[in-house]
Structure formats: C-alpha cells, structure tokens
Design a protein around this motif. Structure first.
Motif, short mmCIF file in Angstrom:
data_model
loop_
_atom_site.label_atom_id
_atom_site.label_comp_id
_atom_site.label_asym_id
_atom_site.label_seq_id
_atom_site.Cartn_x
_atom_site.Cartn_y
_atom_site.Cartn_z
N GLU A 226 0.80 -1.22 0.00
CA GLU A 226 0.00 0.00 0.00
C GLU A 226 0.83 1.27 0.00
OE1 GLU A 226 -1.14 0.46 4.64
OE2 GLU A 226 -1.96 -1.29 3.61
N GLY A 227 2.13 1.16 0.27
CA GLY A 227 3.00 2.33 0.28
C GLY A 227 2.97 3.04 1.62
N ILE A 228 3.94 3.91 1.83
CA ILE A 228 4.05 4.70 3.05
C ILE A 228 4.10 6.16 2.64
CG2 ILE A 228 5.42 5.18 5.11
CD1 ILE A 228 6.56 2.32 4.82
N ARG B 207 2.61 1.80 14.37
CA ARG B 207 1.74 1.25 13.32
C ARG B 207 1.00 2.43 12.70
NH1 ARG B 207 1.21 -3.23 11.41
NH2 ARG B 207 -1.00 -3.35 11.67
N ARG B 208 1.06 2.51 11.39
CA ARG B 208 0.36 3.60 10.71
C ARG B 208 -1.13 3.49 10.94
NH1 ARG B 208 -0.04 4.89 5.80
NH2 ARG B 208 -0.10 2.84 4.91
N THR C 39 -3.46 -1.87 6.89
CA THR C 39 -4.10 -3.19 6.79
C THR C 39 -3.08 -4.32 6.86
OG1 THR C 39 -3.96 -3.11 4.37
CG2 THR C 39 -5.99 -2.26 5.38
N VAL C 40 -1.82 -3.97 7.04
CA VAL C 40 -0.75 -4.97 7.09
C VAL C 40 -0.54 -5.42 8.54
CG1 VAL C 40 1.70 -5.38 6.60
CG2 VAL C 40 0.35 -3.94 5.07
N ALA C 41 -0.46 -6.73 8.74
CA ALA C 41 -0.25 -7.27 10.08
C ALA C 41 1.21 -7.08 10.49
CB ALA C 41 -0.60 -8.75 10.11
#
Length: 76
Positions: A10-12, A26-27, A31-33
């Motif tokens: 998804e990118g940062i 955690r952003r 949606t990333v575990a």
C-alpha cells in the motif's frame, strides 16, 4: 555495499516515513499485520554497522527500502 528492496504494498506516505522507524509504530488505518518492530530493528542494525537506511515511494505503488553499508577489507 548497497541493497534496495521494493514491495508492491500500500506504500508509506512521505510524512509517515520517519515515524515507521519507531518501535511499535503502526500507521493509522494500516491493513498490514505486524508488531511495528521490523524497521526499528533494521535501522538499529544498519546504524550499528555505520550504514544508512532510507525509505522512498516506489512506482506505481509500494515502498523501496534503500540500505547502504560501508565495505572494509579484512585486516590480517
């Protein structure tokens, strides 16, 4: 030694790239575990070896992690 790794996730966003190096960060809305430790540990290891680690956007999406470490020949 120079290594780049690019994902297609998804990118940062640019304003979050420094924050993701903090332990347990955690952003919001990610949606990333994960535990939020990976990049903090990576930065510590790279810095302990007098290197640098940076993040940048990948095109068309994702993130590139850029690691540079000094190269020294063995002394005998």
């Amino acid at each position: 030694i120079h290594v780049e790794v690019t994902d297609e996730g998804e990118g940062i966003p640019a304003d979050e790239r420094e924050k993701v190096f903090r332990k347990f960060y955690r952003r919001p809305g990610s949606t990333v575990a994960g535990s939020g430790l990976g990049l903090a540990v990576a930065r510590r290891v790279v810095h302990d070896h007098r290197g640098r680690i940076e993040l940048r956007a990948a095109n068309p999406r994702g993130t590139t992690v850029d690691v540079a470490l000094p190269f020294e020949t063995a002394r005998g």
